[in-house]
Design a protein around this motif. Structure first.
Motif, short mmCIF file in Angstrom:
data_model
loop_
_atom_site.label_atom_id
_atom_site.label_comp_id
_atom_site.label_asym_id
_atom_site.label_seq_id
_atom_site.Cartn_x
_atom_site.Cartn_y
_atom_site.Cartn_z
N LEU A 59 17.31 -5.31 11.09
CA LEU A 59 16.24 -5.62 12.05
C LEU A 59 15.67 -4.34 12.67
O LEU A 59 14.45 -4.22 12.86
CB LEU A 59 16.77 -6.54 13.15
N VAL A 60 16.54 -3.39 12.98
CA VAL A 60 16.08 -2.14 13.58
C VAL A 60 15.20 -1.38 12.59
O VAL A 60 14.14 -0.84 12.96
CB VAL A 60 17.27 -1.27 14.04
N LYS A 61 15.60 -1.33 11.32
CA LYS A 61 14.78 -0.67 10.31
C LYS A 61 13.42 -1.35 10.19
O LYS A 61 12.38 -0.68 10.05
CB LYS A 61 15.50 -0.67 8.97
N LEU A 62 13.42 -2.66 10.26
CA LEU A 62 12.16 -3.41 10.18
C LEU A 62 11.26 -3.08 11.37
O LEU A 62 10.05 -2.88 11.21
CB LEU A 62 12.46 -4.91 10.13
N CYS A 63 11.85 -3.02 12.55
CA CYS A 63 11.08 -2.68 13.75
C CYS A 63 10.51 -1.27 13.66
O CYS A 63 9.38 -1.01 14.09
CB CYS A 63 11.94 -2.84 15.00
N GLN A 64 11.29 -0.34 13.10
CA GLN A 64 10.80 1.02 12.89
C GLN A 64 9.57 1.02 12.00
O GLN A 64 8.56 1.68 12.28
CB GLN A 64 11.90 1.88 12.25
N THR A 65 9.63 0.26 10.94
CA THR A 65 8.51 0.20 9.99
C THR A 65 7.25 -0.35 10.64
O THR A 65 6.14 0.12 10.38
CB THR A 65 8.89 -0.67 8.78
N HIS A 66 7.42 -1.35 11.51
CA HIS A 66 6.27 -2.02 12.13
C HIS A 66 5.93 -1.46 13.51
O HIS A 66 5.06 -2.00 14.19
CB HIS A 66 6.55 -3.53 12.24
N ASP A 67 6.62 -0.40 13.95
CA ASP A 67 6.39 0.19 15.28
C ASP A 67 6.52 -0.83 16.40
O ASP A 67 5.67 -0.92 17.30
CB ASP A 67 5.01 0.85 15.35
N ILE A 68 7.58 -1.61 16.34
CA ILE A 68 7.85 -2.63 17.35
C ILE A 68 9.07 -2.20 18.16
O ILE A 68 10.10 -1.81 17.61
CB ILE A 68 8.07 -4.00 16.69
N SER A 69 8.94 -2.28 19.46
CA SER A 69 10.02 -1.86 20.35
C SER A 69 11.14 -2.89 20.39
O SER A 69 10.93 -4.08 20.11
CB SER A 69 9.48 -1.64 21.76
N ILE A 70 12.33 -2.42 20.76
CA ILE A 70 13.53 -3.26 20.76
C ILE A 70 14.16 -3.22 22.15
O ILE A 70 14.39 -2.15 22.71
CB ILE A 70 14.56 -2.75 19.74
N VAL A 71 14.45 -4.40 22.69
CA VAL A 71 15.18 -4.52 23.95
C VAL A 71 16.52 -5.20 23.67
O VAL A 71 16.56 -6.41 23.44
CB VAL A 71 14.38 -5.33 25.00
#
Length: 471
Positions: free
Chosen positions: A57-69
């Motif tokens: 999930l973190v790798k996916l968020c990195q790809t899409h420039d989406i922040s994680i809380v």
């Protein structure tokens, strides 16, 4: 048929559709903090089951420039686990990362996942004949991951230390989606930078803690508990020193409580009139644990209190004569945070000071508050043994809640200015989160802040890990 956002579809492929919350109703509980002061928005709430799923999930968020809380039990008091209002973030809940992976009796260690509720870790340890000593009011709902993220303290820090002191190793998913496996039960590992110490207390801004190896201790054979009235706030300092020296046992808790705070609990007002009428307005709840039997522990407590009476340090004492009575005394202390909410809007302060400075701080700050904010009064309780006070302000009546909220910023400044005048800290065990991040640069040196920014930028260059928290 409405098309699904490609990002959401990929999240569903990684962890399953049932664990990707996208409706407003499903997301709502995860978007507001415990104190209901901070409300945010998110594209989705994600509930992975394994460290590998978190990494994906973190790798996916990195790809899409989406922040994680990252979010555990959502019991924090500073808004550290609540997203902002941009809508360009996801909440990654650790609720399903709830396995107790291993209990290593020979090495006195337990390895648990981040979503394990604190009380479950305590119970598993006891079942194995060991003690995991972290104890705090929210232990039935807070999680190990959240405890680590805020370097939680609690009532037994005096003897066992904060969460950082209880941590042997960590497993962390980095902002790039790599897995740092540092789950070791070594007491000594002098091989470069102590990475685990960097992640403990970082509030999810440097990575997501997914598991931890924690210290266990022998279970005490007995405990002795007492609630006592003090002759003065100054006598509390002498009393804790006497307690440390006089007992042939380990002093594990020493809680300072104002009688005003005690009076909020119905069972106290019914049963402890003499203690509530203590002229000083202060009481102490103390406990020590022993490897001796209960009779000897009780004798040690009675000897200590006799010496304290003779030294004119205490005016009254209630000694627990059974396990249930001890639990009843602790339930009074643990009920204060919720009981004070009946008074209206509460302005909370999680502060720490040198123990020797506590009486002067309480006196000078109280006088200033009475002068400038006469429509409010203090509710004070905390861990005197490590100098940590929960120094809270309540309106004189619930109808004044609006007034006290309007004055929140100036009240905070007054109290925190006094804290730093006495060489203290405005955050002891609750973290920085959103509520204190603007004040942090005013209380830390430029060098400290720049070092923190350098670390953040190096580990999380795209700033996707819990942005808007701490810095």
């Amino acid at each position: 048929m409405q098309s699904i956002d490609p990002f959401i579809r990929q999240c569903q492929e990684i962890i399953g559709t049932d664990y990707v919350y996208i409706s407003d109703a499903d997301k709502e509980p995860y978007l507001i903090d415990w104190g209901k002061r901070f409300v945010g928005s998110a594209k989705a709430v994600l509930k992975p089951k394994s460290t590998q799923e978190v990494a994906a999930l973190v790798k996916l968020c990195q790809t899409h420039d989406i922040s994680i809380v990252p979010q555990g039990g959502n019991t924090g008091l500073c808004g550290g686990a609540t997203p902002d209002n941009s809508g360009n973030s996801v909440v990654i809940s650790t609720a399903r990362l709830n396995a107790i992976r291993n209990i290593d009796l020979e090495n006195s260690a337990i390895t648990v996942e981040a979503g394990v509720i604190l009380s479950h870790a305590q119970e598993a340890s006891v079942a194995a004949g060991k003690l995991f000593p972290l104890s705090l009011a929210a232990e039935g709902s807070c999680t190990i991951g959240g405890n680590l993220a805020t370097n939680a303290g609690g009532i037994q820090v005096l003897h066992y230390g904060n969460m950082r002191d209880l941590t042997l190793g960590l497993e962390v998913v980095t902002p790039s989606g790599e897995i740092f496996n540092g789950l070791r039960s070594l007491r000594k590992d002098n091989t470069g930078y102590a990475l685990k110490d960097l992640y403990v207390g970082s509030e999810g801004t440097l990575g997501i803690i997914t598991a931890a190896t924690l210290k266990l201790y022998p279970l005490p054979r007995s405990k002795a508990t007492a609630l006592v009235g003090l002759t003065s706030i100054e006598s509390a300092i002498e009393f804790i020193e006497l307690s440390r020296v006089a007992c042939n046992a380990n002093l594990t808790a020493f809680e300072l409580i104002s009688t005003r705070a005690l009076s909020l609990i119905p069972k106290t007002t019914k049963n402890f009139d003499s203690l509530l009428n203590t002229a000083s307005g202060w009481a102490v709840l103390l406990e020590f644990s022993s490897m001796e039997d209960g009779v000897k522990s009780q004798s040690h407590m009675e000897t200590l209190l006799s010496e304290a009476f003779e030294s004119d340090l205490i005016t009254d004492a209630i000694i627990a004569n059974s396990i249930q009575q001890s639990k009843d005394l602790w339930s009074i202390r643990e009920s204060i945070p919720e009981a004070q909410l009946r008074l209206g809007t509460i302005i909370k302060h999680d502060i720490s000071l040198p123990i020797s400075a506590l009486p002067s701080f309480i006196a000078s700050t109280g006088m200033q508050l009475e002068k400038h904010y006469p429509n409010a009064h203090t509710i004070i309780f905390g861990h005197l043994g490590d100098g940590n006070l929960h120094y809270n302000l309540a309106p004189n009546s619930p109808e004044l809640s609006g007034w006290i909220e309007e004055n929140r910023t100036s009240i905070n400044q007054l109290i925190h200015d006094e804290v730093y005048r006495y060489s203290g800290s405005f955050s002891a065990e609750h973290g920085i989160g959103q509520s204190k991040k603007d004040e942090l640069p005013l209380r830390k040196s430029v060098v400290e802040i720049e070092l923190m920014r350098t670390i953040k930028k190096a580990l999380d260059p795209k700033n996707i890990m819990n942005p808007g928290k701490i810095l």
